[in-house]
Design an enzyme around this catalytic site. Sequence first.
Site, PDB file in Angstrom:
ATOM      1  N   ARG A  13      -9.846  -0.989  -8.149  1.00 18.21           N
ATOM      2  CA  ARG A  13     -10.017  -2.184  -8.603  1.00 18.21           C
ATOM      3  C   ARG A  13     -10.569  -3.058  -7.195  1.00 18.21           C
ATOM      4  O   ARG A  13     -10.124  -2.599  -6.253  1.00 18.21           O
ATOM      5  CB  ARG A  13      -8.752  -3.026  -8.872  1.00 18.21           C
ATOM      6  CG  ARG A  13      -8.240  -2.520 -10.238  1.00 18.21           C
ATOM      7  CD  ARG A  13      -9.394  -2.867 -11.421  1.00 18.21           C
ATOM      8  NE  ARG A  13      -9.792  -4.302 -11.602  1.00 18.21           N
ATOM      9  CZ  ARG A  13      -9.262  -5.092 -12.404  1.00 18.21           C
ATOM     10  NH1 ARG A  13      -8.474  -4.764 -13.232  1.00 18.21           N
ATOM     11  NH2 ARG A  13      -9.777  -6.352 -12.425  1.00 18.21           N
ATOM     12  N   GLY A  32      -1.671  -9.704  -3.211  1.00 21.81           N
ATOM     13  CA  GLY A  32      -1.029  -8.448  -3.405  1.00 21.81           C
ATOM     14  C   GLY A  32      -1.607  -7.429  -2.537  1.00 21.81           C
ATOM     15  O   GLY A  32      -2.711  -7.619  -1.904  1.00 21.81           O
ATOM     16  N   HIS A 168      -1.657   6.006  -1.812  1.00 26.04           N
ATOM     17  CA  HIS A 168      -0.708   4.927  -2.019  1.00 26.04           C
ATOM     18  C   HIS A 168       0.739   5.288  -2.720  1.00 26.04           C
ATOM     19  O   HIS A 168       1.534   4.663  -2.905  1.00 26.04           O
ATOM     20  CB  HIS A 168      -1.068   3.719  -2.633  1.00 26.04           C
ATOM     21  CG  HIS A 168      -2.197   3.015  -1.808  1.00 26.04           C
ATOM     22  ND1 HIS A 168      -1.787   1.722  -1.176  1.00 26.04           N
ATOM     23  CD2 HIS A 168      -3.503   3.094  -1.476  1.00 26.04           C
ATOM     24  CE1 HIS A 168      -2.723   1.501  -0.158  1.00 26.04           C
ATOM     25  NE2 HIS A 168      -3.621   2.289  -0.481  1.00 26.04           N
ATOM     26  N   LYS A 281       9.557   2.674 -12.071  1.00 24.15           N
ATOM     27  CA  LYS A 281      10.595   1.746 -11.049  1.00 24.15           C
ATOM     28  C   LYS A 281      12.040   1.641 -11.490  1.00 24.15           C
ATOM     29  O   LYS A 281      12.682   1.130 -10.948  1.00 24.15           O
ATOM     30  CB  LYS A 281       9.836   0.352 -11.544  1.00 24.15           C
ATOM     31  CG  LYS A 281       8.376   0.188 -11.059  1.00 24.15           C
ATOM     32  CD  LYS A 281       8.027   0.134  -9.606  1.00 24.15           C
ATOM     33  CE  LYS A 281       6.736   0.352  -9.555  1.00 24.15           C
ATOM     34  NZ  LYS A 281       6.220   0.253  -8.188  1.00 24.15           N
ATOM     35  N   ARG A 314      -0.591  -1.997 -17.505  1.00 26.83           N
ATOM     36  CA  ARG A 314      -1.085  -0.815 -18.065  1.00 26.83           C
ATOM     37  C   ARG A 314      -0.941  -0.905 -19.580  1.00 26.83           C
ATOM     38  O   ARG A 314      -0.450   0.056 -20.225  1.00 26.83           O
ATOM     39  CB  ARG A 314      -0.617   0.340 -17.676  1.00 26.83           C
ATOM     40  CG  ARG A 314      -0.931   0.647 -16.010  1.00 26.83           C
ATOM     41  CD  ARG A 314      -0.488   1.930 -15.455  1.00 26.83           C
ATOM     42  NE  ARG A 314      -0.626   1.844 -14.038  1.00 26.83           N
ATOM     43  CZ  ARG A 314      -0.305   2.554 -13.382  1.00 26.83           C
ATOM     44  NH1 ARG A 314       0.397   3.735 -13.509  1.00 26.83           N
ATOM     45  NH2 ARG A 314      -0.538   2.367 -11.832  1.00 26.83           N
ATOM     46  N   ASP A 375       8.519   6.138  -5.841  1.00 24.63           N
ATOM     47  CA  ASP A 375       7.704   5.290  -5.511  1.00 24.63           C
ATOM     48  C   ASP A 375       7.125   5.569  -4.119  1.00 24.63           C
ATOM     49  O   ASP A 375       7.812   5.954  -3.160  1.00 24.63           O
ATOM     50  CB  ASP A 375       8.577   3.946  -5.478  1.00 24.63           C
ATOM     51  CG  ASP A 375       7.788   2.713  -5.726  1.00 24.63           C
ATOM     52  OD1 ASP A 375       6.567   2.593  -5.829  1.00 24.63           O
ATOM     53  OD2 ASP A 375       8.102   1.573  -6.069  1.00 24.63           O
ATOM     54  N   LEU A 379       6.645  -2.280  -2.093  1.00 29.77           N
ATOM     55  CA  LEU A 379       6.261  -3.474  -1.143  1.00 29.77           C
ATOM     56  C   LEU A 379       7.369  -4.692  -1.625  1.00 29.77           C
ATOM     57  O   LEU A 379       7.650  -5.388  -0.805  1.00 29.77           O
ATOM     58  CB  LEU A 379       4.962  -3.972  -1.522  1.00 29.77           C
ATOM     59  CG  LEU A 379       4.095  -2.776  -1.028  1.00 29.77           C
ATOM     60  CD1 LEU A 379       2.520  -3.448  -0.983  1.00 29.77           C
ATOM     61  CD2 LEU A 379       4.141  -2.492   0.430  1.00 29.77           C
ATOM     62  N   LYS A 382      10.038  -4.840   0.776  1.00 27.91           N
ATOM     63  CA  LYS A 382       9.541  -5.392   2.089  1.00 27.91           C
ATOM     64  C   LYS A 382       9.344  -7.051   2.020  1.00 27.91           C
ATOM     65  O   LYS A 382       9.496  -7.825   2.994  1.00 27.91           O
ATOM     66  CB  LYS A 382       8.539  -4.523   2.696  1.00 27.91           C
ATOM     67  CG  LYS A 382       8.843  -3.215   3.064  1.00 27.91           C
ATOM     68  CD  LYS A 382       7.615  -2.563   3.658  1.00 27.91           C
ATOM     69  CE  LYS A 382       8.124  -1.300   4.309  1.00 27.91           C
ATOM     70  NZ  LYS A 382       7.012  -0.338   4.913  1.00 27.91           N
ATOM     71  N   TYR A 502      -7.807  37.533  26.590  1.00 34.21           N
ATOM     72  CA  TYR A 502      -8.248  38.738  26.058  1.00 34.21           C
ATOM     73  C   TYR A 502      -8.608  38.788  24.701  1.00 34.21           C
ATOM     74  O   TYR A 502      -9.819  38.847  24.347  1.00 34.21           O
ATOM     75  CB  TYR A 502      -7.486  40.074  26.759  1.00 34.21           C
ATOM     76  CG  TYR A 502      -7.866  41.453  26.161  1.00 34.21           C
ATOM     77  CD1 TYR A 502      -8.903  41.854  26.691  1.00 34.21           C
ATOM     78  CD2 TYR A 502      -7.180  41.970  24.920  1.00 34.21           C
ATOM     79  CE1 TYR A 502      -9.389  43.276  26.389  1.00 34.21           C
ATOM     80  CE2 TYR A 502      -7.855  43.424  24.605  1.00 34.21           C
ATOM     81  CZ  TYR A 502      -8.776  43.825  25.394  1.00 34.21           C
ATOM     82  OH  TYR A 502      -9.237  44.978  24.694  1.00 34.21           O
TER      83      TYR A 502
HETATM   84  P1  ADQ Z   1       2.755  -0.698  -7.317  1.00 37.36           P
HETATM   85  O1  ADQ Z   1       3.335   0.449  -8.037  1.00 37.36           O
HETATM   86  O2  ADQ Z   1       2.176  -1.800  -7.523  1.00 37.36           O
HETATM   87  O3  ADQ Z   1       1.876  -0.135  -5.800  1.00 37.36           O
HETATM   88  P2  ADQ Z   1       4.705  -2.276  -5.293  1.00 37.36           P
HETATM   89  O4  ADQ Z   1       4.526  -1.810  -4.116  1.00 37.36           O
HETATM   90  O5  ADQ Z   1       6.193  -2.522  -5.484  1.00 37.36           O
HETATM   91  O6  ADQ Z   1       4.338  -1.178  -6.392  1.00 37.36           O
HETATM   92  O7  ADQ Z   1       3.750  -3.511  -5.460  1.00 37.36           O
HETATM   93  C1  ADQ Z   1       3.949  -4.572  -6.449  1.00 37.36           C
HETATM   94  C2  ADQ Z   1       3.272  -5.689  -6.168  1.00 37.36           C
HETATM   95  O8  ADQ Z   1       3.529  -6.389  -7.349  1.00 37.36           O
HETATM   96  C3  ADQ Z   1       4.300  -6.552  -5.172  1.00 37.36           C
HETATM   97  O9  ADQ Z   1       3.603  -7.208  -4.221  1.00 37.36           O
HETATM   98  C4  ADQ Z   1       5.111  -7.543  -6.047  1.00 37.36           C
HETATM   99  O10 ADQ Z   1       5.412  -8.594  -5.317  1.00 37.36           O
HETATM  100  C5  ADQ Z   1       4.032  -7.705  -7.178  1.00 37.36           C
HETATM  101  N1  ADQ Z   1       5.076  -7.962  -8.467  1.00 37.36           N
HETATM  102  C6  ADQ Z   1       5.752  -7.338  -8.981  1.00 37.36           C
HETATM  103  N2  ADQ Z   1       6.238  -7.870 -10.152  1.00 37.36           N
HETATM  104  C7  ADQ Z   1       5.635  -9.302 -10.145  1.00 37.36           C
HETATM  105  C8  ADQ Z   1       5.882 -10.304 -11.019  1.00 37.36           C
HETATM  106  N3  ADQ Z   1       6.431 -10.603 -12.056  1.00 37.36           N
HETATM  107  N4  ADQ Z   1       5.168 -11.463 -10.659  1.00 37.36           N
HETATM  108  C9  ADQ Z   1       4.136 -11.191  -9.533  1.00 37.36           C
HETATM  109  N5  ADQ Z   1       4.258 -10.414  -8.654  1.00 37.36           N
HETATM  110  C10 ADQ Z   1       4.786  -9.442  -9.129  1.00 37.36           C
HETATM  111  C11 ADQ Z   1       1.428   1.181  -5.578  1.00 37.36           C
HETATM  112  C12 ADQ Z   1       2.338   2.343  -5.305  1.00 37.36           C
HETATM  113  C13 ADQ Z   1       3.650   1.869  -4.212  1.00 37.36           C
HETATM  114  C14 ADQ Z   1       2.887   1.247  -2.985  1.00 37.36           C
HETATM  115  C15 ADQ Z   1       1.995   0.354  -3.165  1.00 37.36           C
HETATM  116  C16 ADQ Z   1       1.295   0.068  -1.788  1.00 37.36           C
HETATM  117  O11 ADQ Z   1       3.031   2.577  -6.347  1.00 37.36           O
HETATM  118  O12 ADQ Z   1       4.668   2.710  -4.312  1.00 37.36           O
HETATM  119  O13 ADQ Z   1       4.044   0.478  -2.332  1.00 37.36           O
HETATM  120  O14 ADQ Z   1       0.795   0.833  -4.249  1.00 37.36           O
HETATM  121  O15 ADQ Z   1       0.727   1.362  -1.347  1.00 37.36           O
END
Ligand code: ADQ
Length: 731
Positions: A13, A32, A168, A281, A314, A375, A379, A382, A502
């Site tokens: 994307r 994001g 990722h 998740k 999805r 996972d 993120l 963090k 050798y």
């Molecule tokens: P994701 O599977 O998408 O990423 P994650 O790392 O948790 O998982 O990121 C999700 C993002 O979506 C976060 O930034 C979060 O803030 C945002 N988000 C979730 N729910 C939300 C909501 N209701 N409203 C707004 N924002 C929301 C993939 C991999 C991960 C890996 C990342 C980066 O699956 O394991 O950490 O890529 O490499």
Amino acid sequence: MSRPDRLLIVSNRLPITVRLEEGSVQVSHSSGGVATGLRGCHERSEGAWLGWPGDLARLSSAQRTELDRKLAAQRIVPVELSASEVRRYYEGFSNGVLWPLFHYLLDRIPVGASDWDTYREVNAKFADAIVAHYRPGSLVWIHDYQLMLVPGLVRERLPEARIGFFLHIPFPAPDVFRILPWREDILHGILGADLIGFHTFSYQRHFADALLHLLGLESSVDRAVVGGREVRLGVFPMGVDVESFEKLASDPGVQADADAIRRDAAGRQILLGVDRLDYTKGIPRRLLAVERLLESDPSWRDRIRFIQLAVPSRTKIEMYQGFRREVEETVGRINGAFGTVGSVPIHYLYRSVSPRRLVALYRAADAMVVTPVRDGMNLVAKEFVASRTDGDGVLVLSELAGASAELGEALLVNPYDVSGMAATLRRALTMDATERTTRMLNLRERVVAQDIHRWAGQFLEALRQCAAVAPARALRPTSPERMEDLQARLRHATRLVLLLDYDGTLVAMPSAPGLLPPDPDLIDLLAALAARPKTTVHLVSGRRRETLDRWFGPMGLVLWAEHGLWRRAGADQPWEQMASVSSEWVSRVRPMLEQYTRSTPGSLIEERSASIAWHHRMADPEYGSMQARDLRSVLGQAMSNMPVEIVEENKAIDLRPHGVTRGRIVERILKSVPRPVTIAAFGNDREDEDMFRALPSSSVAVHVGRAASKAGYRLPDHLAVRAFLAGLAGD
Ligand code: ADQ
């Protein structure tokens, strides 16, 4: 980050969203992880960002022109996909097959799933776009599981390109990965990169194991050599945009929102879950853990509120529609059982929220519950830590999220163990303030240090460096002209010391120890070299004294046996032991090697005075390598407290006393030889690199073969070495 390079970023994307507002095209930045992390690099570089822009079919041709203009201004290149390509490549293969497989959820793979052909075709489309926008010197950084064939496809057409790939999501254990019918194609595709990045060491190890098990390709810690090209493997744990979370956290409006969320909870403690609505998740079991907590002690009913935010994800894939129903039914059931007239324990919100709202929720939470069943990183964990500038709040984190490798002060849980999670929730809710703060401040230190910009900077720096150390052309033999110059220089040296390995350097690599004695031509060549004025020839080998005596005894060479443990300074001199070492451990290790020899047809043990080796060159390649890995790890544990080094190379595991290295040989020679002197060392494997490293800068190192080396010169094989030395001897 240092000097910006022209960077081509490639992701499924694009980091933008295209909308129509009153007939006019609007392009907005997506927020994001990757989008934020790489935007800075993209803006600083002169390059481009390539990816799928989403469905553009609804745009009129005028709108399309407007969009193209806007994208071009941002150096964004759309890779357009038809509806059927999106269905097959993205929904079908990437998210229908690869996603569940890489997350160990095999029963989520639809029976009869295919779409591989479209995956390949779309990957080729991305590769075409890269080739069209590539210029010599560009760095190419390809992202994630949707594009795993792209590095290989680009490599075929741009052999000199510097290509990085970052995964990722987890790279699964080889037993799971091998289920994929196209597993070899995927590995070859990824190996087109110069640098392959993972979130954790365990994913990197799984990948290296898959290379060995499925392609028979050996890798050493962080690199593998593929068709003469060095491929680096690296661990780059991704972080979040700490600065922007901290900024929002200190915004009075956001703080007021957080206060309102707490007021609304009316004294109840807040547990928070934030996820894409995805079966990886761990939401259903998390809900069951909350239910278990409520069941365990009825008083919790009035004391907690669990807010679960689920962002739609999805939604066109059937598996996800069914999953949504499952989650919502569970929420309904628990709320039905434990709700009161005034309130329900679970507040479930199926929507995306703004970054401000998200941070307000992170700030309002007493405990953040992040319990994916698998996972890559996660993120959200963090982001929560980055938002807690107040140093409070408890993080409950799944041990199956990549983030757990870094966030050890979180309360770690097994996301499959519902009772264990319930107990941990209780612990989080009753933790005293001192412990909460200590844990959070430690977590913050790491999250703040390893932020998203650092991640991107480190990956790109590593990509630049691997290009500097091992561009494809550096692994090619040195040109004949340069070798002739070198020959002339050695010929005119005031005093010359030749240090010759050798096996693999003067003769081909033997299939088993003891099988390749020197031929008469080689004996003549060595004799002629030794007869040169002001020249000393040192022959260096891992072999036993007896063998070297038998082969070279009466010649005027200095012999070094067992990698330098023994030296014989000349034909009329005795052997001297150069280090005092214990060999008591050999008898302890021998039975282990014997056991592996019995179970690995074709393998054998070579024993020397103070060292021992297990060779599997004659064994079946895949089985032999597998056994060697097993043995290597058994030995690593058994010998951890012993003065022994375990070296794995050339289809052998060599155990030898600590401190006996070929580098020491160079040190000894340097101590005794009068100056000025030119030392020329020839070698083909890692032991010889020790020798090369110890050489003073005025010396010459010649690597034989196509492995990575510190040597300034390269010859393709032992025949080329002999021809070179013959030129020197014959002047
Ligand atoms: P994701 O599977 O998408 O990423 P994650 O790392 O948790 O998982 O990121 C999700 C993002 O979506 C976060 O930034 C979060 O803030 C945002 N988000 C979730 N729910 C939300 C909501 N209701 N409203 C707004 N924002 C929301 C993939 C991999 C991960 C890996 C990342 C980066 O699956 O394991 O950490 O890529 O490499």
